[in-house]
Motif scaffolding. Sequence first.
Motif, PDB file in Angstrom:
ATOM      1  N   ILE A 125     -35.278 -27.073 -43.466  1.00 46.25           N
ATOM      2  CA  ILE A 125     -36.676 -27.213 -43.039  1.00 46.25           C
ATOM      3  C   ILE A 125     -37.387 -25.857 -43.064  1.00 46.25           C
ATOM      4  N   LYS A 126     -36.709 -24.820 -42.575  1.00 43.87           N
ATOM      5  CA  LYS A 126     -37.294 -23.482 -42.570  1.00 43.87           C
ATOM      6  C   LYS A 126     -37.644 -23.027 -43.977  1.00 43.87           C
ATOM      7  N   GLU A 127     -36.766 -23.314 -44.945  1.00 44.04           N
ATOM      8  CA  GLU A 127     -37.019 -22.893 -46.320  1.00 44.04           C
ATOM      9  C   GLU A 127     -38.049 -23.781 -47.014  1.00 44.04           C
ATOM     10  N   LEU A 128     -38.054 -25.067 -46.688  1.00 43.26           N
ATOM     11  CA  LEU A 128     -39.006 -25.980 -47.324  1.00 43.26           C
ATOM     12  C   LEU A 128     -40.449 -25.593 -47.017  1.00 43.26           C
ATOM     13  N   LYS A 129     -40.652 -24.954 -45.882  1.00 43.92           N
ATOM     14  CA  LYS A 129     -42.007 -24.538 -45.506  1.00 43.92           C
ATOM     15  C   LYS A 129     -42.559 -23.456 -46.426  1.00 43.92           C
ATOM     16  N   ASN A 130     -41.696 -22.883 -47.255  1.00 38.11           N
ATOM     17  CA  ASN A 130     -42.140 -21.852 -48.198  1.00 38.11           C
ATOM     18  C   ASN A 130     -42.596 -22.427 -49.532  1.00 38.11           C
ATOM     19  N   LEU A 131     -42.458 -23.733 -49.698  1.00 38.90           N
ATOM     20  CA  LEU A 131     -42.835 -24.346 -50.965  1.00 38.90           C
ATOM     21  C   LEU A 131     -44.348 -24.451 -51.100  1.00 38.90           C
ATOM     22  N   ASP A 133     -47.831 -26.307 -51.979  1.00 41.49           N
ATOM     23  CA  ASP A 133     -48.331 -27.653 -51.701  1.00 41.49           C
ATOM     24  C   ASP A 133     -47.666 -28.263 -50.477  1.00 41.49           C
ATOM     25  N   TYR A 134     -47.042 -27.409 -49.656  1.00 42.81           N
ATOM     26  CA  TYR A 134     -46.381 -27.862 -48.441  1.00 42.81           C
ATOM     27  C   TYR A 134     -47.414 -28.271 -47.387  1.00 42.81           C
ATOM     28  N   LYS A 135     -47.172 -29.369 -46.712  1.00 39.81           N
ATOM     29  CA  LYS A 135     -48.019 -29.810 -45.611  1.00 39.81           C
ATOM     30  C   LYS A 135     -47.255 -29.819 -44.295  1.00 39.81           C
ATOM     31  N   LYS A 136     -46.058 -30.412 -44.322  1.00 42.43           N
ATOM     32  CA  LYS A 136     -45.298 -30.537 -43.088  1.00 42.43           C
ATOM     33  C   LYS A 136     -43.828 -30.753 -43.427  1.00 42.43           C
ATOM     34  N   ALA A 137     -42.945 -30.124 -42.661  1.00 37.11           N
ATOM     35  CA  ALA A 137     -41.502 -30.337 -42.811  1.00 37.11           C
ATOM     36  C   ALA A 137     -40.909 -30.471 -41.420  1.00 37.11           C
ATOM     37  N   GLU A 138     -40.112 -31.504 -41.226  1.00 38.51           N
ATOM     38  CA  GLU A 138     -39.535 -31.756 -39.907  1.00 38.51           C
ATOM     39  C   GLU A 138     -38.250 -32.555 -40.060  1.00 38.51           C
ATOM     40  N   THR A 139     -37.517 -32.678 -38.969  1.00 36.26           N
ATOM     41  CA  THR A 139     -36.301 -33.478 -38.986  1.00 36.26           C
ATOM     42  C   THR A 139     -36.666 -34.962 -39.011  1.00 36.26           C
ATOM     43  N   HIS A 140     -35.993 -35.728 -39.861  1.00 37.38           N
ATOM     44  CA  HIS A 140     -36.203 -37.170 -39.907  1.00 37.38           C
ATOM     45  C   HIS A 140     -35.843 -37.780 -38.562  1.00 37.38           C
ATOM     46  N   ALA A 144     -30.753 -37.172 -39.668  1.00 38.98           N
ATOM     47  CA  ALA A 144     -29.796 -36.965 -40.757  1.00 38.98           C
ATOM     48  C   ALA A 144     -30.440 -36.445 -42.035  1.00 38.98           C
ATOM     49  N   ALA A 145     -31.706 -36.023 -41.971  1.00 38.02           N
ATOM     50  CA  ALA A 145     -32.403 -35.551 -43.162  1.00 38.02           C
ATOM     51  C   ALA A 145     -33.568 -34.660 -42.747  1.00 38.02           C
ATOM     52  N   ALA A 146     -34.073 -33.905 -43.713  1.00 36.19           N
ATOM     53  CA  ALA A 146     -35.317 -33.160 -43.548  1.00 36.19           C
ATOM     54  C   ALA A 146     -36.415 -33.939 -44.251  1.00 36.19           C
ATOM     55  N   THR A 147     -37.491 -34.227 -43.542  1.00 34.69           N
ATOM     56  CA  THR A 147     -38.608 -34.963 -44.119  1.00 34.69           C
ATOM     57  C   THR A 147     -39.703 -33.982 -44.518  1.00 34.69           C
ATOM     58  N   LEU A 148     -40.091 -34.034 -45.781  1.00 37.13           N
ATOM     59  CA  LEU A 148     -41.100 -33.134 -46.313  1.00 37.13           C
ATOM     60  C   LEU A 148     -42.336 -33.918 -46.726  1.00 37.13           C
ATOM     61  N   GLN A 149     -43.495 -33.456 -46.267  1.00 41.05           N
ATOM     62  CA  GLN A 149     -44.776 -34.001 -46.710  1.00 41.05           C
ATOM     63  C   GLN A 149     -45.473 -32.959 -47.562  1.00 41.05           C
ATOM     64  N   LEU A 150     -45.927 -33.377 -48.726  1.00 36.01           N
ATOM     65  CA  LEU A 150     -46.709 -32.502 -49.591  1.00 36.01           C
ATOM     66  C   LEU A 150     -48.188 -32.851 -49.447  1.00 36.01           C
ATOM     67  N   LYS A 151     -49.050 -31.892 -49.669  1.00 34.06           N
ATOM     68  CA  LYS A 151     -50.477 -32.074 -49.410  1.00 34.06           C
ATOM     69  C   LYS A 151     -51.119 -33.159 -50.284  1.00 34.06           C
ATOM     70  N   SER A 152     -50.677 -33.289 -51.505  1.00 33.77           N
ATOM     71  CA  SER A 152     -51.400 -34.108 -52.475  1.00 33.77           C
ATOM     72  C   SER A 152     -50.893 -35.539 -52.610  1.00 33.77           C
ATOM     73  N   TYR A 153     -49.878 -35.929 -51.830  1.00 34.65           N
ATOM     74  CA  TYR A 153     -49.271 -37.244 -52.029  1.00 34.65           C
ATOM     75  C   TYR A 153     -49.057 -37.938 -50.694  1.00 34.65           C
ATOM     76  N   GLU A 154     -49.163 -39.260 -50.706  1.00 37.07           N
ATOM     77  CA  GLU A 154     -49.069 -40.007 -49.458  1.00 37.07           C
ATOM     78  C   GLU A 154     -47.631 -40.329 -49.065  1.00 37.07           C
ATOM     79  N   TRP A 155     -46.699 -40.172 -49.972  1.00 33.74           N
ATOM     80  CA  TRP A 155     -45.313 -40.475 -49.639  1.00 33.74           C
ATOM     81  C   TRP A 155     -44.577 -39.216 -49.155  1.00 33.74           C
ATOM     82  N   ASN A 156     -43.529 -39.444 -48.374  1.00 38.41           N
ATOM     83  CA  ASN A 156     -42.666 -38.362 -47.887  1.00 38.41           C
ATOM     84  C   ASN A 156     -41.425 -38.265 -48.757  1.00 38.41           C
TER      85      ASN A 156
END
Length: 334
Positions: A125-131, A133-140, A144-156
């Motif tokens: 999660i800490k590293e995903l925040k460096n991507l 188009d990143y919007k949000k990264a958190e624990t699912h 059991a997973a890291a959930t990533l939201q990108l700015k331009s898409y409605e799916w996680n």
Amino acid sequence: MAATVNNAFKEFMRDKVNLDPDKTKTARKIRDNLIDNIHSLGSNEDFFNLYHDIDIAFGSFARKTKIRPLDDIDIMIGINGDGSTYYDSGYEVKIYVNDDNSPQKSCCNDNTNILNSTKVINKFIKELKNLNDYKKAETHKNGAAATLQLKSYEWNFDIVPCFRTTKESDGRDYYLIPDGKGNWQKTDPRKDRDKVTTLNQKHNGLMLETIRLVKYWNRRPTMPLMPSYALECLLLQYFDSVDSVSDYIDLRFRDVLYYIKDNIWYSINDPKEIQGDLNTLTYDEKLKISNKAESDYEKAKEAISAEIDDKDHEKAIKKWAEIFGSEFPEYSED
């Protein structure tokens, strides 16, 4: 609007059940780009040594059994073992980090060399925040997973860190993924993928859309919601048990309802041969699902009779709408 039952189902599957083809194409492209971008994070000396060869897309989107809306896409990202070992007690799997210089060492439980899967997810999660188009990264929510939201898409994107074992005494190797409690668990999405592919080919490509239609039926608030993966595995048992199926989706759906009515009471086998019986429904839930399947089976028979025997497509379409709800197309002669 549709003048025939066949056209009604085509419209229904296209507009209400199946994922939009253009959106699916975009999602696959973004998924593949995301995997590449995650691996670029591996150049950070504080991050894990990633193992691209064992990355794998999994879940209903990868198996082409997902229905609308497209809300999440599952990815497993491989980590190099770096000489680590694991022990499976039968209840949980622990990974032991044997190299003090491995980036994994920072994610061990305090004063041990036991790798904590929650800490591994948090590091992702800490590293995903460096991507970009990143919007949000958190624990699912399942831990059991890291959930990533990108700015331009409605799916996680649900990103699951994983290792792959060497071959065990049974001749199989496994993926090790977080169990949501800090330890690890075995899985093997290759088994799911191969089972779905084999059975869909056996039935001339007619299985996948049937599964998607039944998932839509399952999601309607007319009975207890059956877990999507368990339902899919129940349907795999059905398609494995029959030699052939109808070319017409309404007839296939009718036959599947009859199978669900009787077989919801029994074990649902895990195709991976890891989790055992997937049927965790209570007696009351099984009863309600069985009764609903039986009720809708009778309605399906009425609809098919109206179409084939009476040549009354209007009556048939209205009967199918009783099963699928207001989103099912209305009858129109035009």
